[in-house]
Design a protein around this motif. Structure first.
Motif, PDB file in Angstrom:
ATOM      1  N   ILE A   1     -38.944 -21.624  12.989  1.00 64.87           N
ATOM      2  CA  ILE A   1     -37.938 -20.671  12.520  1.00 64.87           C
ATOM      3  C   ILE A   1     -36.618 -21.131  13.132  1.00 64.87           C
ATOM      4  O   ILE A   1     -36.511 -21.283  14.349  1.00 64.87           O
ATOM      5  N   ALA A   2     -35.639 -21.385  12.259  1.00 57.46           N
ATOM      6  CA  ALA A   2     -34.286 -21.668  12.762  1.00 57.46           C
ATOM      7  C   ALA A   2     -33.562 -20.331  12.763  1.00 57.46           C
ATOM      8  O   ALA A   2     -33.329 -19.742  11.713  1.00 57.46           O
ATOM      9  N   LEU A   3     -33.275 -19.858  13.948  1.00 61.58           N
ATOM     10  CA  LEU A   3     -32.603 -18.561  14.069  1.00 61.58           C
ATOM     11  C   LEU A   3     -31.096 -18.792  14.204  1.00 61.58           C
ATOM     12  O   LEU A   3     -30.638 -19.387  15.182  1.00 61.58           O
ATOM     13  N   LEU A   4     -30.350 -18.343  13.201  1.00 63.30           N
ATOM     14  CA  LEU A   4     -28.899 -18.462  13.284  1.00 63.30           C
ATOM     15  C   LEU A   4     -28.343 -17.181  13.893  1.00 63.30           C
ATOM     16  O   LEU A   4     -28.684 -16.081  13.470  1.00 63.30           O
ATOM     17  N   GLY A   5     -27.501 -17.358  14.894  1.00 60.32           N
ATOM     18  CA  GLY A   5     -27.052 -16.205  15.683  1.00 60.32           C
ATOM     19  C   GLY A   5     -25.828 -15.515  15.116  1.00 60.32           C
ATOM     20  O   GLY A   5     -24.779 -15.452  15.778  1.00 60.32           O
ATOM     21  N   GLY A   6     -25.926 -15.007  13.907  1.00 63.28           N
ATOM     22  CA  GLY A   6     -24.809 -14.264  13.316  1.00 63.28           C
ATOM     23  C   GLY A   6     -24.466 -13.018  14.119  1.00 63.28           C
ATOM     24  O   GLY A   6     -23.323 -12.561  14.130  1.00 63.28           O
ATOM     25  N   GLY A   7     -25.459 -12.468  14.828  1.00 66.95           N
ATOM     26  CA  GLY A   7     -25.235 -11.301  15.681  1.00 66.95           C
ATOM     27  C   GLY A   7     -24.794 -11.701  17.079  1.00 66.95           C
ATOM     28  O   GLY A   7     -23.804 -11.190  17.604  1.00 66.95           O
ATOM     29  N   THR A   8     -25.530 -12.636  17.692  1.00 66.42           N
ATOM     30  CA  THR A   8     -25.199 -13.050  19.069  1.00 66.42           C
ATOM     31  C   THR A   8     -23.830 -13.729  19.139  1.00 66.42           C
ATOM     32  O   THR A   8     -23.138 -13.628  20.154  1.00 66.42           O
ATOM     33  N   ALA A   9     -23.414 -14.398  18.043  1.00 66.58           N
ATOM     34  CA  ALA A   9     -22.102 -15.055  18.051  1.00 66.58           C
ATOM     35  C   ALA A   9     -20.964 -14.032  18.138  1.00 66.58           C
ATOM     36  O   ALA A   9     -19.841 -14.381  18.510  1.00 66.58           O
ATOM     37  N   MET A  10     -21.264 -12.773  17.806  1.00 63.83           N
ATOM     38  CA  MET A  10     -20.244 -11.720  17.926  1.00 63.83           C
ATOM     39  C   MET A  10     -19.964 -11.420  19.410  1.00 63.83           C
ATOM     40  O   MET A  10     -18.951 -10.850  19.766  1.00 63.83           O
ATOM     41  N   VAL A  11     -20.912 -11.795  20.283  1.00 61.97           N
ATOM     42  CA  VAL A  11     -20.781 -11.527  21.717  1.00 61.97           C
ATOM     43  C   VAL A  11     -20.391 -12.795  22.472  1.00 61.97           C
ATOM     44  O   VAL A  11     -19.494 -12.802  23.302  1.00 61.97           O
TER      45      VAL A  11
END
Length: 406
Positions: free
Chosen positions: A67-77
């Protein structure tokens, strides 16, 4: 013996395990789902990410599902790991654009057909969380005392760690928990700088679900002096051909230090290890042959066979017996450039990143035009500099650009 684990260790990928013996047994007995996270802080991946994708590709070839998890949420932090300063805050639109660009690049390395691999975005579950619920459900499992001993926070504590970034570890731990619940994802892989965050996820799953989960870290790409590889005069070595041309990409690997050739061949190509060792053991002038193989193989993986061949031919035209310069990185300008200061022209056409860098090159005798050293900052570009329609710029020992005048 777990064949894939032995191969990964032989190639030099594995740095740390949370549970080595259990990991070995698990990979022997079943095909697992695992994940690696990529924060979309730019619209291209760079060489530091490439090693993680090779790690994934080896696991996928052995039958495990990435699974390649793209950090669209974590990149906000923003991830504080390995950073002395807080990262620049990105807008939602920038992050979405970056996610779409990265997705395209990944498809060159990982087979996403028929569910053989997944791409998911943690924005899907992180952006709609209720903060109080999240604190009650997840925050209660984290000890602040323990978090403060983590390597990723230590560096930042000296300068000041924002509470925003302090949440990053909880969010990454929660990602693993969600992927474990939704996709039966049992393992997280990642760069060694993520170790503290990865342990957080493993422990959270074990506390909340009483299920076994594991983490393995990948060695970071460093040279024999221990410095991170992939930095160029113009910044990072990007996988996007618009940001780093296939020729410049090829030249970077063609010019790595002799002591780094074997490591790079092991980590960044699929060549069998006996061939890697044979090439890595070559000495003196012969090691250049190994560097050519390295440059060609890595460029082929990232940019495809045609671009790798072009880059190889361009390199040989400049440094070998050939004289076909058509594949050297080229900028096209109009006749209105005549009379302009050469350094201004090179900055405007992005041949050099800044006037300051240009001055440094001139001071050190590292800038030549058609084989002659440029000694004057104010030197103008003239009609006489154009031979057969173009001028050849050389930066440092081995970086060439052609200026074509139409």
């Amino acid at each position: 013996m777990s064949m894939i684990l032995d191969e990964l260790m032989d190639r030099g990928y594995i740095k740390q395990f949370t549970h080595e013996q259990e990991t070995r047994e698990l990979l022997e007995k079943e095909k697992i789902t695992f994940y690696i996270g990529f924060d979309p802080t730019a619209d291209s991946l760079h060489v530091g990410h490439f090693i993680a994708m090779m790690f994934m590709a080896h696991m996928q070839k052995a039958g495990h599902r990435p699974i390649a998890l793209l950090g669209g949420g974590t990149a906000m932090v923003g991830d504080p790991s390995g950073k002395t300063d807080m990262r620049k805050m990105l807008t939602k639109e920038q992050i979405e654009h970056n996610v779409a660009s990265i997705k395209k690049q990944m498809e060159k390395f990982i087979d996403f057909e028929d569910g053989k691999a997944l791409i998911v975005n943690n924005a899907d579950w992180l952006l709609n969380l209720n903060y109080v619920d999240f604190l009650r459900e997840i925050g209660t499992h984290f000890s602040v005392n323990r978090m403060l001993t983590a390597e990723c926070f230590k560096q930042r504590l000296e300068k000041g760690l924002s509470f925003l970034e302090f949440n990053y570890m909880l969010m990454q731990g929660y990602d693993f928990y969600v992927l474990n619940k939704e996709y039966d994802c049992k393992m997280q892989l990642g760069g060694d700088d993520q170790w503290s965050n990865m342990i957080a996820g493993v422990e959270l799953i074990r506390k909340k679900s009483a299920k076994e989960s594991f983490a393995m870290t990948c060695t970071l790409l460093t040279n024999s002096e221990g410095q991170k590889m992939g930095k160029t005069v113009n910044g990072a070595l990007w996988l996007d051909p618009e940001k780093t041309s296939p020729y410049d990409f090829y030249q970077y690997w063609r010019n790595v230090g002799d002591a780094d050739v074997q490591k790079c061949l092991a980590l960044l190509t699929f060549l069998p290890m006996e061939e890697v060792r044979r090439l890595g053991s070559l000495k003196d002038a012969e090691i250049n042959e190994a560097k050519k193989v390295l440059a060609y193989e890595v460029t082929k993986l990232v940019h495809g066979e045609i671009e790798a061949q072009k880059a190889k031919e361009a390199s040989e035209a400049l440094f070998g017996s050939g004289n076909d310069l058509s594949n050297v990185p080229t900028v096209t300008v109009g006749k209105d450039v005549f009379g302009k200061a050469l350094l201004d022209l090179l900055v405007e056409t992005s041949v050099i990143p800044s006037k300051k860098e240009g001055r440094r090159l001139v001071e050190q005798g590292g800038l030549t035009l058609n084989g002659e050293k440029v000694l004057d900052f104010k030197r103008e570009f003239s009609e006489e500099d154009v031979k057969e329609g173009s001028a050849l710029i050389k930066r440092g020992k081995k970086n060439y650009n052609r200026i074509v005048v139409e």
